[in-house]
Scaffold this motif. Structure first.
Motif, PDB file in Angstrom:
ATOM      1  N   THR B  17       0.886  -1.172   0.000  1.00  0.00           N
ATOM      2  CA  THR B  17       0.000   0.000   0.000  1.00  0.00           C
ATOM      3  C   THR B  17       0.910   1.203   0.000  1.00  0.00           C
ATOM      4  O   THR B  17       1.450   1.592   1.036  1.00  0.00           O
ATOM      5  CB  THR B  17      -0.927  -0.001   1.222  1.00  0.00           C
ATOM      6  OG1 THR B  17      -1.558  -1.283   1.331  1.00  0.00           O
ATOM      7  CG2 THR B  17      -2.005   1.061   1.072  1.00  0.00           C
ATOM      8  N   THR B  18       1.121   1.753  -1.174  1.00  0.00           N
ATOM      9  CA  THR B  18       2.146   2.774  -1.353  1.00  0.00           C
ATOM     10  C   THR B  18       1.511   4.127  -1.702  1.00  0.00           C
ATOM     11  O   THR B  18       0.410   4.171  -2.253  1.00  0.00           O
ATOM     12  CB  THR B  18       3.094   2.380  -2.497  1.00  0.00           C
ATOM     13  OG1 THR B  18       2.303   2.172  -3.672  1.00  0.00           O
ATOM     14  CG2 THR B  18       3.846   1.109  -2.178  1.00  0.00           C
ATOM     15  N   PRO B  19       2.224   5.216  -1.416  1.00  0.00           N
ATOM     16  CA  PRO B  19       1.724   6.516  -1.871  1.00  0.00           C
ATOM     17  C   PRO B  19       2.128   6.765  -3.322  1.00  0.00           C
ATOM     18  O   PRO B  19       3.252   6.452  -3.715  1.00  0.00           O
ATOM     19  CB  PRO B  19       2.427   7.498  -0.931  1.00  0.00           C
ATOM     20  CG  PRO B  19       3.708   6.813  -0.579  1.00  0.00           C
ATOM     21  CD  PRO B  19       3.431   5.335  -0.588  1.00  0.00           C
ATOM     22  N   TRP B 118      -3.372   6.771  -1.890  1.00  0.00           N
ATOM     23  CA  TRP B 118      -2.913   5.479  -1.409  1.00  0.00           C
ATOM     24  C   TRP B 118      -3.213   4.455  -2.484  1.00  0.00           C
ATOM     25  O   TRP B 118      -4.313   4.424  -3.044  1.00  0.00           O
ATOM     26  CB  TRP B 118      -3.625   5.092  -0.108  1.00  0.00           C
ATOM     27  CG  TRP B 118      -3.057   5.712   1.133  1.00  0.00           C
ATOM     28  CD1 TRP B 118      -3.699   6.555   1.992  1.00  0.00           C
ATOM     29  CD2 TRP B 118      -1.737   5.515   1.681  1.00  0.00           C
ATOM     30  NE1 TRP B 118      -2.858   6.900   3.028  1.00  0.00           N
ATOM     31  CE2 TRP B 118      -1.655   6.284   2.862  1.00  0.00           C
ATOM     32  CE3 TRP B 118      -0.635   4.778   1.267  1.00  0.00           C
ATOM     33  CZ2 TRP B 118      -0.498   6.318   3.647  1.00  0.00           C
ATOM     34  CZ3 TRP B 118       0.518   4.824   2.056  1.00  0.00           C
ATOM     35  CH2 TRP B 118       0.575   5.585   3.226  1.00  0.00           C
ATOM     36  N   TYR B 134      -5.056   7.823   8.409  1.00  0.00           N
ATOM     37  CA  TYR B 134      -4.751   8.648   9.580  1.00  0.00           C
ATOM     38  C   TYR B 134      -3.378   9.305   9.453  1.00  0.00           C
ATOM     39  O   TYR B 134      -2.604   9.005   8.530  1.00  0.00           O
ATOM     40  CB  TYR B 134      -4.805   7.795  10.855  1.00  0.00           C
ATOM     41  CG  TYR B 134      -3.963   6.543  10.817  1.00  0.00           C
ATOM     42  CD1 TYR B 134      -4.483   5.348  10.343  1.00  0.00           C
ATOM     43  CD2 TYR B 134      -2.629   6.550  11.235  1.00  0.00           C
ATOM     44  CE1 TYR B 134      -3.718   4.189  10.304  1.00  0.00           C
ATOM     45  CE2 TYR B 134      -1.858   5.401  11.209  1.00  0.00           C
ATOM     46  CZ  TYR B 134      -2.402   4.225  10.738  1.00  0.00           C
ATOM     47  OH  TYR B 134      -1.628   3.080  10.687  1.00  0.00           O
ATOM     48  N   PHE B 136       0.039  10.044  11.992  1.00  0.00           N
ATOM     49  CA  PHE B 136       0.615   9.595  13.263  1.00  0.00           C
ATOM     50  C   PHE B 136       2.058  10.076  13.388  1.00  0.00           C
ATOM     51  O   PHE B 136       2.545  10.824  12.544  1.00  0.00           O
ATOM     52  CB  PHE B 136       0.494   8.074  13.399  1.00  0.00           C
ATOM     53  CG  PHE B 136       1.391   7.274  12.493  1.00  0.00           C
ATOM     54  CD1 PHE B 136       1.368   7.441  11.117  1.00  0.00           C
ATOM     55  CD2 PHE B 136       2.255   6.326  13.008  1.00  0.00           C
ATOM     56  CE1 PHE B 136       2.186   6.694  10.282  1.00  0.00           C
ATOM     57  CE2 PHE B 136       3.081   5.564  12.192  1.00  0.00           C
ATOM     58  CZ  PHE B 136       3.038   5.757  10.820  1.00  0.00           C
ATOM     59  N   ASN B 138       4.728   8.582  12.970  1.00  0.00           N
ATOM     60  CA  ASN B 138       5.612   7.831  12.077  1.00  0.00           C
ATOM     61  C   ASN B 138       6.318   6.668  12.783  1.00  0.00           C
ATOM     62  O   ASN B 138       7.236   6.067  12.223  1.00  0.00           O
ATOM     63  CB  ASN B 138       6.653   8.730  11.409  1.00  0.00           C
ATOM     64  CG  ASN B 138       6.878   8.339   9.953  1.00  0.00           C
ATOM     65  OD1 ASN B 138       6.036   7.708   9.331  1.00  0.00           O
ATOM     66  ND2 ASN B 138       8.027   8.701   9.406  1.00  0.00           N
ATOM     67  N   THR B 139       5.897   6.366  13.989  1.00  0.00           N
ATOM     68  CA  THR B 139       6.473   5.243  14.728  1.00  0.00           C
ATOM     69  C   THR B 139       5.386   4.325  15.275  1.00  0.00           C
ATOM     70  O   THR B 139       5.368   3.128  14.999  1.00  0.00           O
ATOM     71  CB  THR B 139       7.328   5.741  15.912  1.00  0.00           C
ATOM     72  OG1 THR B 139       8.323   6.631  15.415  1.00  0.00           O
ATOM     73  CG2 THR B 139       8.008   4.578  16.628  1.00  0.00           C
ATOM     74  N   THR B 140       4.473   4.890  16.029  1.00  0.00           N
ATOM     75  CA  THR B 140       3.407   4.119  16.667  1.00  0.00           C
ATOM     76  C   THR B 140       2.062   4.583  16.127  1.00  0.00           C
ATOM     77  O   THR B 140       1.719   5.768  16.269  1.00  0.00           O
ATOM     78  CB  THR B 140       3.445   4.321  18.196  1.00  0.00           C
ATOM     79  OG1 THR B 140       4.751   3.964  18.657  1.00  0.00           O
ATOM     80  CG2 THR B 140       2.409   3.456  18.889  1.00  0.00           C
ATOM     81  N   PRO B 141       1.281   3.694  15.500  1.00  0.00           N
ATOM     82  CA  PRO B 141       0.048   4.126  14.834  1.00  0.00           C
ATOM     83  C   PRO B 141      -0.915   4.896  15.732  1.00  0.00           C
ATOM     84  O   PRO B 141      -1.617   5.790  15.263  1.00  0.00           O
ATOM     85  CB  PRO B 141      -0.575   2.801  14.375  1.00  0.00           C
ATOM     86  CG  PRO B 141       0.588   1.891  14.183  1.00  0.00           C
ATOM     87  CD  PRO B 141       1.557   2.259  15.262  1.00  0.00           C
ATOM     88  N   ALA B 142      -0.941   4.571  17.014  1.00  0.00           N
ATOM     89  CA  ALA B 142      -1.926   5.227  17.883  1.00  0.00           C
ATOM     90  C   ALA B 142      -1.489   6.604  18.365  1.00  0.00           C
ATOM     91  O   ALA B 142      -2.273   7.315  18.991  1.00  0.00           O
ATOM     92  CB  ALA B 142      -2.206   4.330  19.086  1.00  0.00           C
ATOM     93  N   PHE B 224       1.938   9.917   7.244  1.00  0.00           N
ATOM     94  CA  PHE B 224       0.614   9.468   6.837  1.00  0.00           C
ATOM     95  C   PHE B 224       0.578   7.949   6.964  1.00  0.00           C
ATOM     96  O   PHE B 224       1.509   7.263   6.523  1.00  0.00           O
ATOM     97  CB  PHE B 224       0.331   9.876   5.389  1.00  0.00           C
ATOM     98  CG  PHE B 224       0.184  11.357   5.188  1.00  0.00           C
ATOM     99  CD1 PHE B 224      -1.010  11.996   5.497  1.00  0.00           C
ATOM    100  CD2 PHE B 224       1.232  12.116   4.708  1.00  0.00           C
ATOM    101  CE1 PHE B 224      -1.152  13.362   5.325  1.00  0.00           C
ATOM    102  CE2 PHE B 224       1.109  13.486   4.528  1.00  0.00           C
ATOM    103  CZ  PHE B 224      -0.091  14.111   4.839  1.00  0.00           C
ATOM    104  N   GLY B 225      -0.500   7.429   7.539  1.00  0.00           N
ATOM    105  CA  GLY B 225      -0.626   5.990   7.713  1.00  0.00           C
ATOM    106  C   GLY B 225      -1.969   5.487   7.215  1.00  0.00           C
ATOM    107  O   GLY B 225      -2.916   6.260   7.024  1.00  0.00           O
ATOM    108  N   ALA B 226      -2.031   4.193   7.000  1.00  0.00           N
ATOM    109  CA  ALA B 226      -3.299   3.569   6.582  1.00  0.00           C
ATOM    110  C   ALA B 226      -3.299   2.112   7.023  1.00  0.00           C
ATOM    111  O   ALA B 226      -2.248   1.463   7.062  1.00  0.00           O
ATOM    112  CB  ALA B 226      -3.473   3.655   5.067  1.00  0.00           C
ATOM    113  N   SER B 227      -4.456   1.636   7.395  1.00  0.00           N
ATOM    114  CA  SER B 227      -4.619   0.204   7.611  1.00  0.00           C
ATOM    115  C   SER B 227      -5.844  -0.251   6.847  1.00  0.00           C
ATOM    116  O   SER B 227      -6.750   0.553   6.577  1.00  0.00           O
ATOM    117  CB  SER B 227      -4.761  -0.118   9.105  1.00  0.00           C
ATOM    118  OG  SER B 227      -5.937   0.453   9.624  1.00  0.00           O
TER     119      SER B 227
END
Lengths: 164, 231
Positions: B17-19, B118, B134, B136, B138-142, B224-227
Protein backbone atom coordinates in the motif's frame (compact mmCIF):
# COMPACT_ATOMS: atom_id res chain seq x y z
CA UNK A 1 -13.88 -18.63 19.72
CA UNK A 2 -13.27 -22.27 20.57
CA UNK A 3 -10.18 -23.51 18.86
CA UNK A 4 -8.02 -26.57 18.82
CA UNK A 5 -4.33 -25.95 18.44
CA UNK A 6 -2.47 -28.38 16.28
CA UNK A 7 1.06 -28.26 14.91
CA UNK A 8 1.06 -26.19 11.75
CA UNK A 9 1.68 -28.48 8.86
CA UNK A 10 0.43 -26.28 6.05
CA UNK A 11 1.46 -23.09 4.34
CA UNK A 12 0.38 -19.90 6.06
CA UNK A 13 -3.26 -19.24 5.27
CA UNK A 14 -6.62 -20.90 5.56
CA UNK A 15 -7.95 -24.24 4.39
CA UNK A 16 -11.53 -25.44 4.45
CA UNK A 17 -13.44 -28.65 3.95
CA UNK A 18 -16.69 -28.29 2.06
CA UNK A 19 -19.96 -30.12 2.45
CA UNK A 20 -19.28 -32.11 -0.72
CA UNK A 21 -15.97 -33.40 0.74
CA UNK A 22 -13.72 -31.17 -1.31
CA UNK A 23 -10.85 -29.34 0.42
CA UNK A 24 -9.77 -25.83 -0.59
CA UNK A 25 -6.61 -24.06 0.52
CA UNK A 26 -5.62 -20.44 0.19
CA UNK A 27 -3.99 -20.62 -3.22
CA UNK A 28 -3.92 -16.94 -4.14
CA UNK A 29 -2.41 -16.66 -7.59
CA UNK A 30 -1.29 -13.66 -9.59
CA UNK A 31 -3.78 -12.55 -12.15
CA UNK A 32 -6.71 -14.35 -10.59
CA UNK A 33 -9.49 -13.49 -8.23
CA UNK A 34 -8.34 -14.04 -4.64
CA UNK A 35 -8.85 -17.53 -3.28
CA UNK A 36 -11.54 -16.53 -0.76
CA UNK A 37 -13.55 -14.64 -3.35
CA UNK A 38 -13.27 -17.64 -5.70
CA UNK A 39 -14.41 -19.94 -2.93
CA UNK A 40 -17.33 -17.61 -2.22
CA UNK A 41 -18.42 -17.85 -5.85
CA UNK A 42 -18.14 -21.64 -5.81
CA UNK A 43 -20.17 -21.97 -2.62
CA UNK A 44 -22.91 -19.70 -3.93
CA UNK A 45 -23.03 -21.26 -7.39
CA UNK A 46 -22.81 -24.90 -6.36
CA UNK A 47 -24.67 -24.49 -3.08
CA UNK A 48 -22.03 -26.13 -0.95
CA UNK A 49 -20.84 -24.83 2.38
CA UNK A 50 -17.91 -24.95 4.78
CA UNK A 51 -17.97 -27.74 7.34
CA UNK A 52 -14.49 -27.37 8.79
CA UNK A 53 -11.78 -24.73 8.64
CA UNK A 54 -8.18 -24.22 9.69
CA UNK A 55 -6.04 -21.13 9.87
CA UNK A 56 -2.26 -21.59 9.88
CA UNK A 57 0.45 -19.10 10.80
CA UNK A 58 3.97 -20.41 11.15
CA UNK A 59 4.14 -23.40 13.42
CA UNK A 60 0.53 -23.56 14.52
CA UNK A 61 -2.91 -24.06 13.07
CA UNK A 62 -6.20 -23.32 14.76
CA UNK A 63 -9.38 -25.16 13.93
CA UNK A 64 -12.49 -23.07 13.53
CA UNK A 65 -15.72 -24.72 14.75
CA UNK A 66 -17.78 -26.37 12.04
CA UNK A 67 -21.50 -26.24 11.38
CA UNK A 68 -21.84 -22.46 11.60
CA UNK A 69 -24.15 -20.18 9.60
CA UNK A 70 -21.28 -18.52 7.84
CA UNK A 71 -17.53 -18.00 7.76
CA UNK A 72 -15.43 -14.84 7.51
CA UNK A 73 -11.85 -14.37 6.36
CA UNK A 74 -9.50 -11.45 5.73
CA UNK A 75 -5.91 -10.34 6.04
CA UNK A 76 -5.00 -6.99 7.52
CA UNK A 77 -1.99 -4.76 7.38
CA UNK A 78 -1.00 -1.22 8.24
CA UNK A 79 1.49 0.93 6.40
CA UNK A 80 3.06 4.35 6.37
CA UNK A 81 4.52 6.38 3.54
CA UNK A 82 8.00 5.48 4.76
CA UNK A 83 7.22 1.79 5.13
CA UNK A 84 4.62 0.75 2.57
CA UNK A 85 5.42 -2.94 2.08
CA UNK A 86 3.58 -5.48 4.15
CA UNK A 87 5.90 -7.60 6.27
CA UNK A 88 5.42 -10.17 9.04
CA UNK A 89 5.43 -7.64 11.85
CA UNK A 90 2.40 -5.88 10.42
CA UNK A 91 0.49 -8.72 8.77
CA UNK A 92 -2.46 -10.41 10.46
CA UNK A 93 -4.63 -13.27 9.23
CA UNK A 94 -8.18 -13.40 10.50
CA UNK A 95 -10.77 -16.14 10.36
CA UNK A 96 -14.20 -16.16 11.97
CA UNK A 97 -17.64 -17.65 12.06
CA UNK A 98 -21.14 -16.27 12.44
CA UNK A 99 -22.65 -17.17 15.79
CA UNK A 100 -26.32 -17.67 16.60
CA UNK A 101 -26.66 -14.03 17.64
CA UNK A 102 -25.64 -12.77 14.21
CA UNK A 103 -22.17 -11.74 15.32
CA UNK A 104 -18.91 -12.69 13.65
CA UNK A 105 -16.42 -14.15 16.12
CA UNK A 106 -13.01 -13.45 14.61
CA UNK A 107 -9.63 -14.70 15.69
CA UNK A 108 -6.61 -12.90 14.28
CA UNK A 109 -3.19 -14.59 14.14
CA UNK A 110 0.23 -13.17 13.38
CA UNK A 111 3.90 -13.88 13.90
CA UNK A 112 5.20 -12.92 17.36
CA UNK A 113 6.96 -9.81 16.09
CA UNK A 114 3.56 -8.31 15.20
CA UNK A 115 2.97 -7.54 18.89
CA UNK A 116 5.36 -4.61 18.87
CA UNK A 117 4.06 -1.33 17.56
CA UNK A 118 0.72 -2.67 16.43
CA UNK A 119 -1.27 -0.46 18.77
CA UNK A 120 -3.62 -3.33 19.60
CA UNK A 121 -4.14 -3.74 23.33
CA UNK A 122 -5.80 -7.17 23.36
CA UNK A 123 -2.93 -9.28 22.02
CA UNK A 124 -2.03 -12.54 23.73
CA UNK A 125 0.64 -15.13 23.11
CA UNK A 126 0.01 -18.50 21.48
CA UNK A 127 2.34 -21.15 22.90
CA UNK A 128 3.35 -24.50 21.49
CA UNK A 129 3.56 -27.64 23.62
CA UNK A 130 7.06 -26.68 24.78
CA UNK A 131 5.81 -23.31 25.98
CA UNK A 132 7.47 -21.37 23.20
CA UNK A 133 5.61 -18.37 21.78
CA UNK A 134 4.91 -19.34 18.18
CA UNK A 135 2.31 -16.71 17.34
CA UNK A 136 0.27 -13.88 18.77
CA UNK A 137 -3.50 -13.62 18.58
CA UNK A 138 -6.36 -11.26 19.29
CA UNK A 139 -10.11 -11.73 19.18
CA UNK A 140 -12.73 -9.44 17.74
CA UNK A 141 -16.52 -9.46 17.38
CA UNK A 142 -18.38 -7.73 14.57
CA UNK A 143 -21.97 -7.48 13.42
CA UNK A 144 -22.38 -10.02 10.61
CA UNK A 145 -24.85 -7.87 8.68
CA UNK A 146 -22.14 -5.27 8.08
CA UNK A 147 -19.62 -7.70 6.62
CA UNK A 148 -19.50 -8.43 2.89
CA UNK A 149 -16.86 -11.16 2.97
CA UNK A 150 -18.92 -13.86 4.69
CA UNK A 151 -19.44 -17.17 2.95
CA UNK A 152 -22.88 -18.14 4.13
CA UNK A 153 -23.83 -21.76 4.63
CA UNK A 154 -26.36 -22.99 2.16
CA UNK A 155 -29.05 -24.92 3.97
CA UNK A 156 -30.88 -27.44 1.89
CA UNK A 157 -34.65 -26.93 2.19
CA UNK A 158 -36.38 -29.55 4.28
CA UNK A 159 -38.54 -31.69 1.95
CA UNK A 160 -42.21 -31.20 2.50
CA UNK A 161 -43.91 -34.23 3.97
CA UNK A 162 -46.79 -35.37 1.90
CA UNK A 163 -49.32 -36.33 4.51
CA UNK A 164 -52.30 -36.74 2.31
CA UNK B 1 13.67 -30.98 -7.21
CA UNK B 2 10.53 -32.07 -5.44
CA UNK B 3 7.39 -29.98 -5.36
CA UNK B 4 7.72 -28.98 -1.72
CA UNK B 5 11.18 -27.55 -2.30
CA UNK B 6 9.96 -25.75 -5.39
CA UNK B 7 7.17 -24.11 -3.40
CA UNK B 8 9.64 -23.01 -0.76
CA UNK B 9 11.69 -21.23 -3.39
CA UNK B 10 8.77 -19.38 -4.93
CA UNK B 11 8.77 -15.71 -3.99
CA UNK B 12 6.23 -14.78 -1.35
CA UNK B 13 3.55 -12.46 -2.72
CA UNK B 14 3.20 -9.46 -0.49
CA UNK B 15 0.58 -6.82 -0.72
CA UNK B 16 1.78 -3.24 -0.82
CA UNK B 17 0.00 0.00 0.00
CA UNK B 18 2.15 2.77 -1.35
CA UNK B 19 1.72 6.52 -1.87
CA UNK B 20 1.50 7.78 -5.44
CA UNK B 21 2.05 11.42 -6.38
CA UNK B 22 0.72 13.23 -9.46
CA UNK B 23 3.44 15.36 -10.97
CA UNK B 24 5.66 15.53 -14.00
CA UNK B 25 8.86 16.41 -15.66
CA UNK B 26 9.08 18.45 -18.84
CA UNK B 27 5.36 19.14 -18.82
CA UNK B 28 4.09 15.58 -18.84
CA UNK B 29 2.27 14.76 -15.62
CA UNK B 30 1.23 11.33 -14.41
CA UNK B 31 0.71 9.37 -11.22
CA UNK B 32 4.09 8.13 -10.07
CA UNK B 33 4.99 5.76 -7.28
CA UNK B 34 6.48 7.51 -4.30
CA UNK B 35 9.35 5.06 -3.99
CA UNK B 36 11.98 6.47 -1.68
CA UNK B 37 10.65 10.01 -2.14
CA UNK B 38 8.44 11.79 0.36
CA UNK B 39 5.73 14.40 0.36
CA UNK B 40 6.77 17.77 1.74
CA UNK B 41 4.74 20.83 2.70
CA UNK B 42 6.35 24.24 2.32
CA UNK B 43 5.72 27.95 2.06
CA UNK B 44 6.38 28.12 -1.70
CA UNK B 45 4.68 26.33 -4.59
CA UNK B 46 6.86 27.82 -7.32
CA UNK B 47 6.36 28.07 -11.03
CA UNK B 48 5.95 24.97 -13.11
CA UNK B 49 9.27 24.03 -14.61
CA UNK B 50 11.33 25.31 -11.71
CA UNK B 51 12.19 23.22 -8.68
CA UNK B 52 11.83 25.12 -5.45
CA UNK B 53 14.28 25.40 -2.61
CA UNK B 54 12.42 23.85 0.32
CA UNK B 55 11.49 26.58 2.78
CA UNK B 56 9.98 26.65 6.25
CA UNK B 57 6.35 27.16 7.04
CA UNK B 58 5.48 30.02 9.38
CA UNK B 59 3.84 28.80 12.59
CA UNK B 60 0.03 28.54 12.51
CA UNK B 61 -0.20 29.07 8.75
CA UNK B 62 -1.52 26.55 6.26
CA UNK B 63 1.02 25.48 3.66
CA UNK B 64 1.40 27.24 0.31
CA UNK B 65 3.38 24.53 -1.46
CA UNK B 66 3.27 20.74 -1.76
CA UNK B 67 6.21 18.90 -3.29
CA UNK B 68 7.76 15.50 -3.81
CA UNK B 69 11.10 15.62 -2.05
CA UNK B 70 14.06 13.31 -1.70
CA UNK B 71 14.56 13.58 2.06
CA UNK B 72 13.93 15.85 5.02
CA UNK B 73 13.76 18.08 3.14
CA UNK B 74 16.25 16.99 0.47
CA UNK B 75 15.48 18.42 -2.94
CA UNK B 76 12.29 19.08 -4.88
CA UNK B 77 11.83 16.47 -7.62
CA UNK B 78 8.40 17.53 -8.89
CA UNK B 79 8.90 20.44 -11.18
CA UNK B 80 6.73 20.47 -14.28
CA UNK B 81 4.13 20.42 -12.98
CA UNK B 82 4.53 20.27 -9.21
CA UNK B 83 2.18 18.25 -7.07
CA UNK B 84 -1.01 20.28 -6.71
CA UNK B 85 -1.16 22.32 -3.54
CA UNK B 86 -4.53 21.99 -1.81
CA UNK B 87 -4.72 24.51 1.01
CA UNK B 88 -7.19 24.54 3.88
CA UNK B 89 -9.20 27.79 3.97
CA UNK B 90 -12.18 26.91 6.16
CA UNK B 91 -13.69 23.61 7.27
CA UNK B 92 -15.54 23.36 3.93
CA UNK B 93 -13.37 25.31 1.50
CA UNK B 94 -9.99 24.97 -0.16
CA UNK B 95 -7.61 26.83 -2.45
CA UNK B 96 -6.12 24.79 -5.28
CA UNK B 97 -2.68 26.03 -6.35
CA UNK B 98 -3.34 29.47 -4.92
CA UNK B 99 -6.69 29.89 -6.68
CA UNK B 100 -9.87 31.28 -5.21
CA UNK B 101 -11.97 29.63 -2.58
CA UNK B 102 -13.83 26.51 -3.61
CA UNK B 103 -16.02 24.14 -1.67
CA UNK B 104 -14.11 20.97 -1.01
CA UNK B 105 -16.03 18.08 -2.48
CA UNK B 106 -15.56 15.18 -4.89
CA UNK B 107 -16.46 17.33 -7.90
CA UNK B 108 -14.24 20.34 -7.25
CA UNK B 109 -11.25 18.25 -6.19
CA UNK B 110 -10.21 16.35 -9.32
CA UNK B 111 -8.36 13.08 -8.80
CA UNK B 112 -5.21 14.59 -10.30
CA UNK B 113 -5.40 17.54 -7.90
CA UNK B 114 -5.10 15.26 -4.88
CA UNK B 115 -2.01 15.67 -2.73
CA UNK B 116 -1.43 11.93 -3.01
CA UNK B 117 -3.29 8.68 -3.37
CA UNK B 118 -2.91 5.48 -1.41
CA UNK B 119 -2.37 2.62 -3.85
CA UNK B 120 -3.01 -0.96 -2.76
CA UNK B 121 -1.50 -3.62 -4.99
CA UNK B 122 -1.49 -7.38 -4.84
CA UNK B 123 -1.01 -10.10 -7.44
CA UNK B 124 -4.51 -11.43 -6.78
CA UNK B 125 -7.65 -9.41 -7.35
CA UNK B 126 -8.83 -8.35 -3.90
CA UNK B 127 -11.80 -6.70 -2.31
CA UNK B 128 -10.96 -4.24 0.47
CA UNK B 129 -12.77 -3.37 3.69
CA UNK B 130 -12.34 -1.64 7.03
CA UNK B 131 -9.98 1.05 5.69
CA UNK B 132 -8.55 3.51 8.22
CA UNK B 133 -6.58 6.55 7.02
CA UNK B 134 -4.75 8.65 9.58
CA UNK B 135 -1.77 10.78 10.57
CA UNK B 136 0.62 9.59 13.26
CA UNK B 137 4.07 10.15 14.69
CA UNK B 138 5.61 7.83 12.08
CA UNK B 139 6.47 5.24 14.73
CA UNK B 140 3.41 4.12 16.67
CA UNK B 141 0.05 4.13 14.83
CA UNK B 142 -1.93 5.23 17.88
CA UNK B 143 0.28 8.24 18.61
CA UNK B 144 -0.44 11.63 17.03
CA UNK B 145 2.16 13.61 15.11
CA UNK B 146 4.17 16.09 17.12
CA UNK B 147 3.79 19.83 16.57
CA UNK B 148 1.42 19.43 13.64
CA UNK B 149 -2.09 20.43 12.64
CA UNK B 150 -3.31 18.40 9.67
CA UNK B 151 -6.57 18.43 7.71
CA UNK B 152 -7.44 15.72 5.20
CA UNK B 153 -10.15 14.99 2.69
CA UNK B 154 -10.63 11.57 1.06
CA UNK B 155 -12.65 11.34 -2.13
CA UNK B 156 -15.52 8.89 -2.45
CA UNK B 157 -16.34 8.75 1.25
CA UNK B 158 -19.32 11.12 1.40
CA UNK B 159 -17.26 13.77 3.12
CA UNK B 160 -18.57 17.35 3.04
CA UNK B 161 -15.69 19.05 4.87
CA UNK B 162 -12.05 18.74 5.76
CA UNK B 163 -11.46 16.34 8.61
CA UNK B 164 -9.15 17.30 11.44
CA UNK B 165 -6.80 14.30 11.50
CA UNK B 166 -4.10 15.81 13.72
CA UNK B 167 -4.11 18.63 16.25
CA UNK B 168 -1.24 18.13 18.64
CA UNK B 169 -1.53 20.98 21.14
CA UNK B 170 -3.69 24.01 21.85
CA UNK B 171 -1.45 26.07 19.57
CA UNK B 172 -2.80 26.34 16.05
CA UNK B 173 -4.83 28.19 13.46
CA UNK B 174 -8.57 28.73 13.85
CA UNK B 175 -10.34 25.47 14.63
CA UNK B 176 -7.15 23.64 15.51
CA UNK B 177 -6.63 24.70 19.09
CA UNK B 178 -8.23 21.84 21.00
CA UNK B 179 -5.22 19.54 20.87
CA UNK B 180 -4.86 15.81 21.51
CA UNK B 181 -6.19 14.68 18.12
CA UNK B 182 -4.34 12.27 15.83
CA UNK B 183 -3.21 8.68 15.38
CA UNK B 184 -5.17 5.71 14.12
CA UNK B 185 -8.00 6.02 16.62
CA UNK B 186 -8.49 9.77 16.96
CA UNK B 187 -9.40 12.00 14.04
CA UNK B 188 -8.84 9.04 11.72
CA UNK B 189 -10.92 8.68 8.57
CA UNK B 190 -13.07 5.57 8.13
CA UNK B 191 -16.32 4.77 6.36
CA UNK B 192 -17.98 2.39 3.99
CA UNK B 193 -17.11 4.69 1.10
CA UNK B 194 -13.53 3.54 1.50
CA UNK B 195 -14.47 -0.11 0.97
CA UNK B 196 -13.75 -1.59 -2.43
CA UNK B 197 -16.37 -4.23 -3.22
CA UNK B 198 -15.20 -4.94 -6.75
CA UNK B 199 -12.12 -7.15 -6.72
CA UNK B 200 -9.02 -5.73 -8.41
CA UNK B 201 -5.26 -6.03 -8.15
CA UNK B 202 -4.96 -2.24 -7.78
CA UNK B 203 -7.18 -0.12 -5.54
CA UNK B 204 -6.87 3.64 -4.92
CA UNK B 205 -7.88 6.29 -2.36
CA UNK B 206 -7.41 9.94 -3.38
CA UNK B 207 -6.42 12.31 -0.57
CA UNK B 208 -5.99 16.03 -0.10
CA UNK B 209 -3.86 17.10 2.84
CA UNK B 210 -3.20 20.52 4.31
CA UNK B 211 -0.63 21.23 7.00
CA UNK B 212 0.10 23.84 9.62
CA UNK B 213 2.96 23.66 12.11
CA UNK B 214 2.63 24.57 15.77
CA UNK B 215 6.32 25.27 16.26
CA UNK B 216 9.09 26.37 13.92
CA UNK B 217 11.37 23.84 12.28
CA UNK B 218 11.22 20.59 10.33
CA UNK B 219 8.88 17.92 11.65
CA UNK B 220 10.15 14.35 11.66
CA UNK B 221 7.60 12.78 14.02
CA UNK B 222 4.91 12.99 11.35
CA UNK B 223 3.66 10.48 8.83
CA UNK B 224 0.61 9.47 6.84
CA UNK B 225 -0.63 5.99 7.71
CA UNK B 226 -3.30 3.57 6.58
CA UNK B 227 -4.62 0.20 7.61
CA UNK B 228 -6.99 -2.02 5.71
CA UNK B 229 -8.29 -5.53 5.35
CA UNK B 230 -8.02 -7.37 2.07
CA UNK B 231 -10.00 -10.45 1.09
Amino acid sequence: VVTILVPGVKKDGWSVDLSDSRTFTQDDAAGHLSAWNRLKQICEKERVYIVRAFLTVGKISIEIPGGKQGYWQAQSTFVSMDDPVEDPDRHWRGFGFVDKNGMVQIRWLAYPQARQGSGFTNIYNVLDQQGVVVAVARDEVRLASTQNNIIWSYQRPVPKIDDR
Amino acid sequence: MDLARLIERMPVMRATTTPDFYYGTAGSASWQAGGSNRLGFFNTQGASGTAITPDSLPVNTWQLGTHVITGTPGTDVCDEPHVTNVRYLTTTTMSVNGGGSETINDTNLADNESSFRWHFNDGSARTIQNVNIYVFNNTTPATRATGMDVAMYIKGNSMSAWQKVNDDTTTGPTGYTAGSVGGNASGNITGSGLDRGSAATDQYWYAAASISVETAGAKSAFGFGASLEYV
